[in-house]
Write a protein that holds these residues in place. Structure first.
Motif, PDB file in Angstrom:
ATOM      1  N   GLU A 160       0.808  -1.228   0.000  1.00  0.00           N
ATOM      2  CA  GLU A 160       0.000   0.000   0.000  1.00  0.00           C
ATOM      3  C   GLU A 160       0.837   1.272   0.000  1.00  0.00           C
ATOM      4  OE1 GLU A 160      -2.608  -0.459   3.313  1.00  0.00           O
ATOM      5  OE2 GLU A 160      -3.620  -2.170   2.391  1.00  0.00           O
ATOM      6  N   VAL A 161       2.158   1.105  -0.030  1.00  0.00           N
ATOM      7  CA  VAL A 161       3.037   2.282  -0.010  1.00  0.00           C
ATOM      8  C   VAL A 161       2.934   3.026  -1.343  1.00  0.00           C
ATOM      9  CG1 VAL A 161       5.461   3.014   0.053  1.00  0.00           C
ATOM     10  CG2 VAL A 161       4.621   1.320   1.689  1.00  0.00           C
ATOM     11  N   THR A 162       2.753   4.339  -1.263  1.00  0.00           N
ATOM     12  CA  THR A 162       2.644   5.167  -2.470  1.00  0.00           C
ATOM     13  C   THR A 162       3.949   5.940  -2.688  1.00  0.00           C
ATOM     14  OG1 THR A 162       1.868   7.112  -1.256  1.00  0.00           O
ATOM     15  CG2 THR A 162       0.183   5.526  -1.985  1.00  0.00           C
ATOM     16  N   PRO A 163       4.150   6.459  -3.886  1.00  0.00           N
ATOM     17  CA  PRO A 163       5.333   7.294  -4.131  1.00  0.00           C
ATOM     18  C   PRO A 163       5.384   8.473  -3.155  1.00  0.00           C
ATOM     19  CG  PRO A 163       4.332   6.674  -6.212  1.00  0.00           C
ATOM     20  CD  PRO A 163       3.397   6.189  -5.139  1.00  0.00           C
ATOM     21  N   HIS A 222       7.813  11.622   1.343  1.00  0.00           N
ATOM     22  CA  HIS A 222       7.682  12.313   2.634  1.00  0.00           C
ATOM     23  C   HIS A 222       8.579  11.725   3.729  1.00  0.00           C
ATOM     24  CE1 HIS A 222       3.459  13.675   1.204  1.00  0.00           C
ATOM     25  NE2 HIS A 222       4.394  14.518   0.836  1.00  0.00           N
ATOM     26  N   ALA A 223       9.135  10.546   3.484  1.00  0.00           N
ATOM     27  CA  ALA A 223       9.933   9.889   4.527  1.00  0.00           C
ATOM     28  C   ALA A 223      11.393  10.337   4.458  1.00  0.00           C
ATOM     29  CB  ALA A 223       9.852   8.379   4.368  1.00  0.00           C
ATOM     30  N   ASP A 224      11.986  10.560   5.633  1.00  0.00           N
ATOM     31  CA  ASP A 224      13.419  10.846   5.700  1.00  0.00           C
ATOM     32  C   ASP A 224      14.231   9.551   5.698  1.00  0.00           C
ATOM     33  OD1 ASP A 224      13.176  13.747   6.113  1.00  0.00           O
ATOM     34  OD2 ASP A 224      12.183  13.133   7.967  1.00  0.00           O
ATOM     35  N   ALA A 225      13.591   8.471   6.137  1.00  0.00           N
ATOM     36  CA  ALA A 225      14.244   7.156   6.171  1.00  0.00           C
ATOM     37  C   ALA A 225      13.159   6.096   6.048  1.00  0.00           C
ATOM     38  CB  ALA A 225      15.004   6.974   7.475  1.00  0.00           C
ATOM     39  N   VAL A 226      13.552   4.928   5.542  1.00  0.00           N
ATOM     40  CA  VAL A 226      12.575   3.872   5.264  1.00  0.00           C
ATOM     41  C   VAL A 226      13.086   2.540   5.826  1.00  0.00           C
ATOM     42  CG1 VAL A 226      11.386   2.611   3.417  1.00  0.00           C
ATOM     43  CG2 VAL A 226      11.872   5.036   3.132  1.00  0.00           C
ATOM     44  N   ALA A 227      12.204   1.800   6.508  1.00  0.00           N
ATOM     45  CA  ALA A 227      12.535   0.437   6.937  1.00  0.00           C
ATOM     46  C   ALA A 227      11.585  -0.517   6.218  1.00  0.00           C
ATOM     47  CB  ALA A 227      12.375   0.288   8.449  1.00  0.00           C
ATOM     48  N   VAL A 228      12.133  -1.560   5.625  1.00  0.00           N
ATOM     49  CA  VAL A 228      11.320  -2.510   4.851  1.00  0.00           C
ATOM     50  C   VAL A 228      11.521  -3.917   5.401  1.00  0.00           C
ATOM     51  CG1 VAL A 228      10.996  -3.554   2.576  1.00  0.00           C
ATOM     52  CG2 VAL A 228      11.383  -1.092   2.759  1.00  0.00           C
ATOM     53  N   LEU A 279       8.402   0.532  -6.180  1.00  0.00           N
ATOM     54  CA  LEU A 279       8.673   1.794  -5.472  1.00  0.00           C
ATOM     55  C   LEU A 279       9.432   2.762  -6.373  1.00  0.00           C
ATOM     56  CD1 LEU A 279       9.842   0.500  -1.953  1.00  0.00           C
ATOM     57  CD2 LEU A 279       7.575   1.342  -2.609  1.00  0.00           C
ATOM     58  N   PRO A 280       9.269   4.053  -6.119  1.00  0.00           N
ATOM     59  CA  PRO A 280      10.025   5.034  -6.908  1.00  0.00           C
ATOM     60  C   PRO A 280      11.489   5.080  -6.475  1.00  0.00           C
ATOM     61  CG  PRO A 280       8.771   6.152  -5.205  1.00  0.00           C
ATOM     62  CD  PRO A 280       8.404   4.695  -5.108  1.00  0.00           C
ATOM     63  N   ALA A 281      12.289   5.798  -7.199  1.00  0.00           N
ATOM     64  CA  ALA A 281      13.707   5.965  -6.857  1.00  0.00           C
ATOM     65  C   ALA A 281      13.831   6.657  -5.499  1.00  0.00           C
ATOM     66  CB  ALA A 281      14.398   6.791  -7.939  1.00  0.00           C
ATOM     67  N   MET A 282      14.835   6.262  -4.729  1.00  0.00           N
ATOM     68  CA  MET A 282      14.954   6.778  -3.363  1.00  0.00           C
ATOM     69  C   MET A 282      16.111   7.747  -3.160  1.00  0.00           C
ATOM     70  SD  MET A 282      13.687   3.853  -0.868  1.00  0.00           S
ATOM     71  CE  MET A 282      12.755   2.462  -1.445  1.00  0.00           C
ATOM     72  N   GLY A 283      16.917   7.960  -4.197  1.00  0.00           N
ATOM     73  CA  GLY A 283      17.906   9.031  -4.141  1.00  0.00           C
ATOM     74  C   GLY A 283      18.766   9.111  -2.887  1.00  0.00           C
ATOM     75  N   GLY A 284      19.328   8.004  -2.460  1.00  0.00           N
ATOM     76  CA  GLY A 284      20.266   8.032  -1.335  1.00  0.00           C
ATOM     77  C   GLY A 284      19.626   8.054   0.042  1.00  0.00           C
ATOM     78  N   LYS A 285      18.304   7.872   0.092  1.00  0.00           N
ATOM     79  CA  LYS A 285      17.602   7.870   1.391  1.00  0.00           C
ATOM     80  C   LYS A 285      18.104   6.726   2.274  1.00  0.00           C
ATOM     81  CE  LYS A 285      13.564   9.546   0.615  1.00  0.00           C
ATOM     82  NZ  LYS A 285      12.392  10.308   0.782  1.00  0.00           N
ATOM     83  N   PRO A 286      18.342   6.981   3.574  1.00  0.00           N
ATOM     84  CA  PRO A 286      18.744   5.883   4.456  1.00  0.00           C
ATOM     85  C   PRO A 286      17.631   4.846   4.583  1.00  0.00           C
ATOM     86  CG  PRO A 286      19.111   8.013   5.512  1.00  0.00           C
ATOM     87  CD  PRO A 286      18.307   8.270   4.284  1.00  0.00           C
ATOM     88  N   ALA A 287      18.028   3.583   4.625  1.00  0.00           N
ATOM     89  CA  ALA A 287      17.040   2.507   4.705  1.00  0.00           C
ATOM     90  C   ALA A 287      17.555   1.394   5.611  1.00  0.00           C
ATOM     91  CB  ALA A 287      16.757   1.952   3.305  1.00  0.00           C
ATOM     92  N   ALA A 288      16.598   0.612   6.115  1.00  0.00           N
ATOM     93  CA  ALA A 288      16.930  -0.573   6.904  1.00  0.00           C
ATOM     94  C   ALA A 288      16.084  -1.726   6.381  1.00  0.00           C
ATOM     95  CB  ALA A 288      16.629  -0.332   8.382  1.00  0.00           C
TER      96      ALA A 288
END
Ligand SMILES: Cc1cc2nc3c(=O)[nH]c(=O)nc-3n(C[C@H](O)[C@H](O)[C@H](O)COP(=O)(O)O)c2cc1C
Length: 140
Positions: free
Chosen positions: A39-42, A47-53, A78-87
Motif C-alpha cells: 500500500e506504499v505510495t510514491p 515524505h519519509a526521511d528514512a525507510v525500513a522494509v 517503489l520510486p527511486a529513493m535518491g540516497g535515502k537511508p534505509a533498513a
C-alpha cells in the motif's frame, strides 16, 4: 524526522516486527508511519526521511530461500529513493539464509542507502528492532 516502516506479512509476525521498529523510532523522538508494503505510495516515500522494509522469509522448492515474492514485487514498484537511508528486516522459522542480502540489494537498486539489517525468529519478532531503529535514525 519521519520514518516509514513498511512490511509484507501474511501471518502477522512481520507486522509485529514492524510495529516494534516503529515503537523504537517513536521512543527516540521521531515520527513513524506503519504501512503494508503493497500500500506504499510514491508520496509515502517522498515524505519519509528514512525507510525500513521488512518481509517474511519464503522458501521455494529447489530454487532458493529469500524475501517473500510479494515483498520483492512491491519494492520493485517503489520510486527511486535518491540516497535515502534505509533498513531491512525479516522474520523466519528455520533460517533467513540470503533474505536480508536480497532485500538490501533490491532497495539499493532503487537508490536507497541501506544502513541496518536484522533477522528475527518468528518466536521473537521484536528482537533487534531497537538496535535497527537506532542505526537508521542515526543515519537520517
Ligand atoms: C509458504 C511459506 C514458506 C516459508 N518458507 C520458509 C523458509 O524457507 N525458511 C524459513 O526460515 N521460514 C520459512 N517460512 C516461515 C515464515 O517466514 C515465518 O513463519 C515468518 O515469521 C512469517 O511471517 P508472517 O507472520 O509475517 O507472515 C515460510 C512460511 C510460509 C508460509
Amino acid at each position: 524526522m519521519q520514518v516509514l516502516v513498511a512490511y509484507e506479512s501474511r501471518g502477522g509476525r512481520t507486522r509485529r516486527a514492524a510495529e516494534a521498529v516503529a515503537d523504537a523510532v517513536r521512543a527516540r523522538g521521531s515520527d513513524a508511519t506503519l504501512k503494508a508494503l503493497s500500500e506504499v505510495t510514491p508520496q509515502d516515500i517522498e515524505h519519509a526521511d528514512a525507510v525500513a522494509v521488512g518481509s517474511w522469509v519464503q522458501g521455494f522448492i529447489v530454487v532458493k530461500v529469500g524475501p517473500a515474492k510479494a515483498a520483492l514485487d512491491a519494492v520493485g514498484r517503489l520510486p527511486a529513493m535518491g540516497g535515502k537511508p534505509a533498513a531491512v528486516f525479516c522474520t523466519y522459522a528455520a533460517s533467513p539464509r540470503a533474505t536480508l542480502a536480497i532485500l538490501r540489494r533490491s532497495l539499493e537498486a532503487k537508490g536507497a542507502k541501506v544502513v541496518a539489517e536484522n533477522a528475527s525468529h518468528r518466536s521473537h519478532p521484536d528482537r533487534g528492532a531497537a538496535e535497527l531503529a537506532e542505526r537508521l535514525c542515526a543515519s537520517a
